[in-house]
Scaffold this active site. Structure first.
Site, PDB file in Angstrom:
ATOM      1  N   THR A  17      -1.128  49.345  -7.103  1.00 31.13           N
ATOM      2  CA  THR A  17      -1.934  49.425  -8.318  1.00 31.13           C
ATOM      3  C   THR A  17      -1.253  48.799  -9.537  1.00 31.13           C
ATOM      4  O   THR A  17      -1.874  48.667 -10.590  1.00 31.13           O
ATOM      5  CB  THR A  17      -2.268  50.892  -8.646  1.00 31.13           C
ATOM      6  OG1 THR A  17      -1.048  51.634  -8.788  1.00 31.13           O
ATOM      7  CG2 THR A  17      -3.113  51.512  -7.544  1.00 31.13           C
ATOM      8  N   GLY A  18       0.013  48.408  -9.401  1.00 27.77           N
ATOM      9  CA  GLY A  18       0.693  47.733 -10.498  1.00 27.77           C
ATOM     10  C   GLY A  18       0.271  46.281 -10.603  1.00 27.77           C
ATOM     11  O   GLY A  18      -0.369  45.729  -9.701  1.00 27.77           O
ATOM     12  N   ARG A  19       0.643  45.637 -11.696  1.00 31.23           N
ATOM     13  CA  ARG A  19       0.222  44.249 -11.923  1.00 31.23           C
ATOM     14  C   ARG A  19       0.721  43.327 -10.830  1.00 31.23           C
ATOM     15  O   ARG A  19      -0.047  42.568 -10.228  1.00 31.23           O
ATOM     16  CB  ARG A  19       0.726  43.771 -13.289  1.00 31.23           C
ATOM     17  CG  ARG A  19       0.261  42.363 -13.646  1.00 31.23           C
ATOM     18  CD  ARG A  19       0.827  41.925 -14.972  1.00 31.23           C
ATOM     19  NE  ARG A  19       2.292  41.807 -14.900  1.00 31.23           N
ATOM     20  CZ  ARG A  19       3.060  41.432 -15.927  1.00 31.23           C
ATOM     21  NH1 ARG A  19       2.518  41.193 -17.098  1.00 31.23           N
ATOM     22  NH2 ARG A  19       4.359  41.339 -15.774  1.00 31.23           N
ATOM     23  N   GLU A  20       2.042  43.340 -10.569  1.00 22.25           N
ATOM     24  CA  GLU A  20       2.608  42.447  -9.551  1.00 22.25           C
ATOM     25  C   GLU A  20       2.158  42.849  -8.154  1.00 22.25           C
ATOM     26  O   GLU A  20       1.829  41.997  -7.325  1.00 22.25           O
ATOM     27  CB  GLU A  20       4.141  42.454  -9.642  1.00 22.25           C
ATOM     28  CG  GLU A  20       4.703  41.955 -10.952  1.00 22.25           C
ATOM     29  CD  GLU A  20       4.375  40.504 -11.209  1.00 22.25           C
ATOM     30  OE1 GLU A  20       4.293  39.738 -10.232  1.00 22.25           O
ATOM     31  OE2 GLU A  20       4.189  40.133 -12.383  1.00 22.25           O
ATOM     32  N   THR A  97      11.176  44.485  -4.370  1.00 26.43           N
ATOM     33  CA  THR A  97      11.804  44.952  -5.608  1.00 26.43           C
ATOM     34  C   THR A  97      13.235  44.454  -5.766  1.00 26.43           C
ATOM     35  O   THR A  97      14.036  44.533  -4.831  1.00 26.43           O
ATOM     36  CB  THR A  97      11.823  46.492  -5.637  1.00 26.43           C
ATOM     37  OG1 THR A  97      10.502  46.984  -5.429  1.00 26.43           O
ATOM     38  CG2 THR A  97      12.358  47.000  -6.965  1.00 26.43           C
ATOM     39  N   GLU A  98      13.556  43.951  -6.958  1.00 26.88           N
ATOM     40  CA  GLU A  98      14.938  43.615  -7.267  1.00 26.88           C
ATOM     41  C   GLU A  98      15.500  44.622  -8.262  1.00 26.88           C
ATOM     42  O   GLU A  98      14.766  45.349  -8.925  1.00 26.88           O
ATOM     43  CB  GLU A  98      15.042  42.204  -7.838  1.00 26.88           C
ATOM     44  CG  GLU A  98      14.355  41.992  -9.159  1.00 26.88           C
ATOM     45  CD  GLU A  98      14.574  40.587  -9.708  1.00 26.88           C
ATOM     46  OE1 GLU A  98      15.742  40.146  -9.752  1.00 26.88           O
ATOM     47  OE2 GLU A  98      13.585  39.936 -10.073  1.00 26.88           O
ATOM     48  N   TYR A 161      11.358  28.334  -0.775  1.00 28.99           N
ATOM     49  CA  TYR A 161      10.192  27.511  -1.074  1.00 28.99           C
ATOM     50  C   TYR A 161      10.566  26.022  -1.090  1.00 28.99           C
ATOM     51  O   TYR A 161       9.841  25.185  -0.554  1.00 28.99           O
ATOM     52  CB  TYR A 161       9.607  27.859  -2.448  1.00 28.99           C
ATOM     53  CG  TYR A 161       9.501  29.327  -2.756  1.00 28.99           C
ATOM     54  CD1 TYR A 161       9.302  30.271  -1.745  1.00 28.99           C
ATOM     55  CD2 TYR A 161       9.601  29.789  -4.059  1.00 28.99           C
ATOM     56  CE1 TYR A 161       9.212  31.619  -2.034  1.00 28.99           C
ATOM     57  CE2 TYR A 161       9.504  31.137  -4.357  1.00 28.99           C
ATOM     58  CZ  TYR A 161       9.316  32.048  -3.348  1.00 28.99           C
ATOM     59  OH  TYR A 161       9.233  33.379  -3.638  1.00 28.99           O
ATOM     60  N   GLU A 211      24.125  30.895   0.421  1.00 32.73           N
ATOM     61  CA  GLU A 211      24.621  30.690  -0.930  1.00 32.73           C
ATOM     62  C   GLU A 211      26.002  31.306  -1.052  1.00 32.73           C
ATOM     63  O   GLU A 211      26.471  32.002  -0.139  1.00 32.73           O
ATOM     64  CB  GLU A 211      23.667  31.299  -1.962  1.00 32.73           C
ATOM     65  CG  GLU A 211      23.523  32.804  -1.843  1.00 32.73           C
ATOM     66  CD  GLU A 211      22.434  33.364  -2.757  1.00 32.73           C
ATOM     67  OE1 GLU A 211      21.544  32.606  -3.166  1.00 32.73           O
ATOM     68  OE2 GLU A 211      22.481  34.568  -3.042  1.00 32.73           O
ATOM     69  N   HIS A 249      21.972  36.129  -8.004  1.00 31.29           N
ATOM     70  CA  HIS A 249      21.892  37.249  -7.083  1.00 31.29           C
ATOM     71  C   HIS A 249      23.112  38.149  -7.193  1.00 31.29           C
ATOM     72  O   HIS A 249      24.219  37.696  -7.469  1.00 31.29           O
ATOM     73  CB  HIS A 249      21.795  36.739  -5.635  1.00 31.29           C
ATOM     74  CG  HIS A 249      20.443  36.227  -5.289  1.00 31.29           C
ATOM     75  ND1 HIS A 249      20.211  35.447  -4.184  1.00 31.29           N
ATOM     76  CD2 HIS A 249      19.233  36.380  -5.886  1.00 31.29           C
ATOM     77  CE1 HIS A 249      18.928  35.138  -4.116  1.00 31.29           C
ATOM     78  NE2 HIS A 249      18.324  35.695  -5.138  1.00 31.29           N
TER      79      HIS A 249
END
Length: 292
Positions: A17-20, A97-98, A161, A211, A249
């Site tokens: 229900t959150g924006r993201e 989630t970060e 990506y 990385e 990160h």
């Protein structure tokens, strides 16, 4: 075939229900992913454009048969939501989630491994997974990719990506794309995902995007040497990164000579993995290998 997600995926989303959460959930559904429900204790009984919202993971699984979880819950509560999904019997938990505290990540990892071995964690702080033509779970821009025979596993969402797009421009499709995340305690490692690609009939070549920081790439090199028969192409971000400075990160920090891009590339090349210095070079190497 594909790995981890496919046409049989039944996705439920904590934080729908959150924006993201709602934005990416609806994108996943628009791609063709079977989104069966969402979780928000304060909004149980409501729906998000027809997707029912439940109070907890146990009710969601009982009502919908959800086998895949996506976590968009804020950092202080995300690990608890992921554990609740595992306790409800969800087979795959993808944590977008970060910013989750490292102690919470470690506790979650150890608890799931000890008490819920049937659940696989992906993330935290990851872009999720895409099996082109089948399902998308997360925030990967699926329009870049088409179905094919190259498996991609990456610590970085953006590099996931970029490398995938470079491969697409070179004419290659992907069996599956997995972003494992860049936090210090990932739920699944390079080795875990490479093992799945090795067993997947559709995957003919594996691209591993690493990385700086940590030892995951060096450990993967040893695993590849002993267990992987398919060609692997590598990429390491951070050749010009200064030592001792965190680069984006939480896991991307180099101390002394350990964890540098050069050290990781050397370890991979020593076991026969060709390492591109740019995403474009990675695509070129892949083209040469598959063309041959």
């Amino acid at each position: 075939m594909s790995i981890l997600i496919d046409n049989d995926t039944k996705l439920a989303v904590a934080g729908i229900t959150g924006r993201e959460g709602s934005f990416h959930t609806l994108n996943n559904r628009a791609y063709g992913t079977n989104v069966v429900g969402g979780i928000n204790p304060k909004k149980a009984g409501e729906n998000v454009e027809g997707i029912p919202v439940f109070a907890n993971w146990a009710d969601t699984v009982a009502e919908t048969g959800a086998n895949t979880a996506m976590i968009f819950v804020p950092p202080p509560f995300a690990a608890a939501s992921a554990l609740e999904a595992a306790e409800a019997g969800v087979e795959l938990v993808v944590i977008i989630t970060e910013g989750i505290p490292a102690h919470d990540e470690l506790k979650l990892y150890n608890t799931v491994k000890a008490k819920h071995p049937g659940t696989r964690l992906i993330g935290p702080n990851c872009p999720g997974l895409l099996s082109p033509g089948k399902a998308n779970v997360g925030i990967i821009p699926a329009s870049f990719f088409k179905e094919g025979n190259v498996g991609v596993v990456s610590r970085s969402g953006t590099l996931t990506y970029q490398i995938g797009n470079e491969l697409a421009q070179a004419g290659f499709g992907n069996s599956s794309i997995v972003g494992i995340g860049g936090d210090p305690v990932p739920g699944s490692s390079f080795i875990d995902i490479i093992e799945l690609f090795e067993q997947d009939d559709q995957t003919e070549l594996i691209v591993m995007s690493g990385e700086i920081g940590g030892s995951a790439e060096e450990e993967a090199a040893e695993y590849i040497k002993a267990n992987v028969s398919k060609p692997v192409v590598g990429y390491i971000a951070g050749f010009t990164a200064p030592a001792g400075k965190q680069m984006g990160h939480a896991g991307a920090i180099v101390s002394g000579s350990a964890g540098t891009a050069a050290a990781k590339a050397e370890a991979l090349e020593a076991v026969g993995v060709q390492v591109g210095r740019t995403p474009t070079q990675v695509a070129k190497i892949a083209m040469e290998i598959l063309g041959a």
